[in-house]
Each structure stands twice: as C-alpha cells, then as structure tokens.
Scaffold this motif. Sequence first.
Motif, PDB file in Angstrom:
ATOM      1  N   HIS A   1       3.342   7.205  14.530  1.00  0.00           N
ATOM      2  CA  HIS A   1       4.489   7.906  13.948  1.00  0.00           C
ATOM      3  C   HIS A   1       5.219   8.759  14.989  1.00  0.00           C
ATOM      4  N   GLY A   2       5.210   8.335  16.216  1.00  0.00           N
ATOM      5  CA  GLY A   2       5.962   9.020  17.258  1.00  0.00           C
ATOM      6  C   GLY A   2       5.362  10.338  17.692  1.00  0.00           C
TER       7      GLY A   2
ATOM      8  N   ASP B   1      11.125  14.167   7.630  1.00  0.00           N
ATOM      9  CA  ASP B   1      10.654  15.545   7.703  1.00  0.00           C
ATOM     10  C   ASP B   1       9.134  15.614   7.714  1.00  0.00           C
TER      11      ASP B   1
ATOM     12  N   MET C   1       4.289  12.732  15.668  1.00  0.00           N
ATOM     13  CA  MET C   1       4.499  13.822  14.729  1.00  0.00           C
ATOM     14  C   MET C   1       3.213  14.140  13.961  1.00  0.00           C
TER      15      MET C   1
ATOM     16  N   TYR D   1       7.577   4.486   8.073  1.00  0.00           N
ATOM     17  CA  TYR D   1       8.207   5.347   9.089  1.00  0.00           C
ATOM     18  C   TYR D   1       9.232   4.575   9.928  1.00  0.00           C
TER      19      TYR D   1
ATOM     20  N   ARG E   1      17.335   9.807  11.804  1.00  0.00           N
ATOM     21  CA  ARG E   1      16.527  10.915  12.335  1.00  0.00           C
ATOM     22  C   ARG E   1      15.081  10.648  11.931  1.00  0.00           C
ATOM     23  N   ASN E   2      14.165  11.451  12.429  1.00  0.00           N
ATOM     24  CA  ASN E   2      12.781  11.342  11.994  1.00  0.00           C
ATOM     25  C   ASN E   2      12.635  11.885  10.581  1.00  0.00           C
TER      26      ASN E   2
ATOM     27  N   ALA F   1      13.268   5.773   9.296  1.00  0.00           N
ATOM     28  CA  ALA F   1      13.903   6.599  10.329  1.00  0.00           C
ATOM     29  C   ALA F   1      15.300   6.098  10.718  1.00  0.00           C
TER      30      ALA F   1
ATOM     31  N   THR G   1       7.914  10.030   4.240  1.00  0.00           N
ATOM     32  CA  THR G   1       7.491   8.634   4.120  1.00  0.00           C
ATOM     33  C   THR G   1       6.023   8.563   3.705  1.00  0.00           C
TER      34      THR G   1
END
Length: 389
Positions: free
Chosen positions: A149-150, A108, A152, A96, A105-106, A100, A86
């Motif tokens: 972004h969680g 990559d 990540m 994002y 899923r998240n 998702a 993203t």
Amino acid sequence: MPSFTRLSPHAVLAAVVMLSLASRADAYLVLVDLNTYRPKLAANAVAASRKFSCDGSFVFPFNSFGEFTPLQWRQILSNCGRRVVTESHYDNLHSYPYVAPLIRRNPDDAVVYMESREPGVKLPAHTRNGEPGGTVLKPQQIREYSRIHGGMPLLVLTAAYRGGWKNAVDRALGDPKVAGVVMEFVPENQKTAMLADCIKAIHAARKRAYVFIFGGSPIHETEELVAYLRERIPTEIDSSRTFFVVVNYGKNARDDAEKWFNPYDCSVVANIATLKSLPGYRGRKSRRGQQTLPAAPQNVSSTTLEVGARWQNGASRLTVLSKRRNEVVVLFDGGKGFQMRLGGTVSSKEVTLTSGLAHVTGQFEGGRLKCRWTQKNGTNYTMTFRPSR
C-alpha cells in the motif's frame, strides 16, 4: 495612552479563521460502507448514492463484480463525501491500486484483514481465521501489506476486545505501521464496556477508531449506542479520530433496496441521517438528495393525521412528524425506549405505513384509528389508537 498595532486585512482574516476553528468543538464523523452496494439496488444507483451524503466511505469495488465502471465509482465516492477508506482481504489487495487513481490521491486509510477460506468449516463464535483475534494482521503481515500500500500505515479489524482479540489489538496498536482499528462487533457486543474499552485504548495510542453500525438496525438502537458511548467515554466520542461506519452486511444485502434506502428506519440511509442528527455532530451536514429525519413537534394535538397530531394506545403513541399532500411520516413510541419511524400515505378513510420492521394499514372508524400491524417476522396484531391531547 496605549498604542495599537494596525493589522493588515490578511492578518484580520487569519485571526477570524483561527478563532472560528478554535471555537468549533471536535466531534465524531460518519462514513458509509459501500462493500455490498450494487447497480440493481436503484434505477440510477450512481445518482441514488447522493442519499448517503456524509463524511466519506469504505469501498471494496471488487465485491460489486465490476458492475460499476471506474467513472461511476469516482462519482459515487464523491457523492458520499471526501474521506475514502479502501478495504482488502489478505488474498485480494486490489482495492488500493484501483481506487487511488480514481480519487487522484492516496486513500485516507486502508484496512486489510484476514478471513478463513476453508469451505464448509463453521468457526467458533466470535472468531475469525479459526482463532480469537484471527482477523488482526500479525507484525510480519502488517509490514508486508503496508509495503504493498505504498508504505502507508494500515487499519486492522477486530470483532471483539477480550482474550485473544484484546491481545491481538493491543499488539497492533503498538506497531507504527498501524493507523487505527476497525471494530466489527456483533450487535450484542456493541453497547458494552468491551467496545468502550477498545475505543479508549485506540485513542490512548493516538490512532483512529472506526465503529461499524449495522444499517439494518432500528435507528433507536443507534441513538442508544451513541448515548451509551458518550456517557462512558465522552472525550473519545467527541473526537474527529472516531468514525461511525454504517454498513449493510445482512442477508440479501446486495438485493434488498429497502435495507439501503428506506427513509424511515432500519436502513443505511436512515442510520446515516440519525447519526448526523445527534447533538455534537459537525461533519457534512446536508446535500441535495440526502435523507434527513424530521424532529417531533411538541405540545400539538389534533384529531387528524396532521403535523403534530398524537394518537394513543395505552403506553404506545403515534406522533405525526411531517405531512406533504397525502404523504406522512410518523413516529411510533412503544414505551420502554422503543421507537420506530414509519412513512406512507393517508386519506380521509385510511392510512398505509411501512418501516424496515413492519407494515401497517389503518382505518378511521368513529374518531379512532384501527391499525393492523404485520411485522417482518410474520407476526400480525391490531392496535386501536385514540386522539391524544
């Protein structure tokens, strides 16, 4: 007498898989950037995205102004390949949370970068946000945007690797919340030691390197760039942590379908096919609807535009790569490393060919092929080709 342990069928299968994986050399992967992709570029832009089939995509859905529905985006991303990255500006971080749920899923990877918003301000060459290295997030921004972004690790973006740009990239590479670097170098900075040094530094930090390839570029320039990088940094290029991303950010990118779909040269489709055709590529090889580039046949001569026919004009040469009914693909070799693929139609009297750089009309006269070339910049000239043996 030696004794042997009998292996179960599952153990044998596991051993075969491991040997297969061990024997497969690492290699770069190819992505497409959908930043400026829009529905009006094709009669069915969702189905047409199959032509971008590669290893995945960069996506910034909000640059398409909501013209694709979420379900359409899901299909487009699937058509392009599994890997999804993203893109977000510092002031638009919606990619994002939008993407998702589509892919369930998240992503990559996720790239976030700074960019000047000051209207009418012309920034100095090779700068963003008013300073060298201005696109690269600073440590506090990296932590803040990673949290959004969680948690990540993020990709940062750079336009060069010297002076302030190098300092910003090197600082980011030392941050555990940075997964890699996106290199949006201008074309004149690509085939240089600066790009090779940047890729090498990214690999030394054990992070991922994304190199932008401009889809409007002639495919011979893409071939030369990969050859140059492989010569300087072969280990880093033949690595699944290196990604070539074909982008289309040029003038009228949102409206010029030829810059996306021209199957012969100077387009996103042609550059994806070129990157996938080079020695060592082991990613997503083919898919129905994907464009592939034919290889030039060797040691074949003819006096017609049949497969393998060669026509000469001094140091310049036309070679017919493929022909189906009245449709042909030819390779123009202008000497000194310049090559261009053109496609079009042929009859017993004339031929019409196009590429991203030129339009060609030719007539057969007295065993010769007299061609009138019109380049995109408006230049006109004629060339007369003779059969070559």
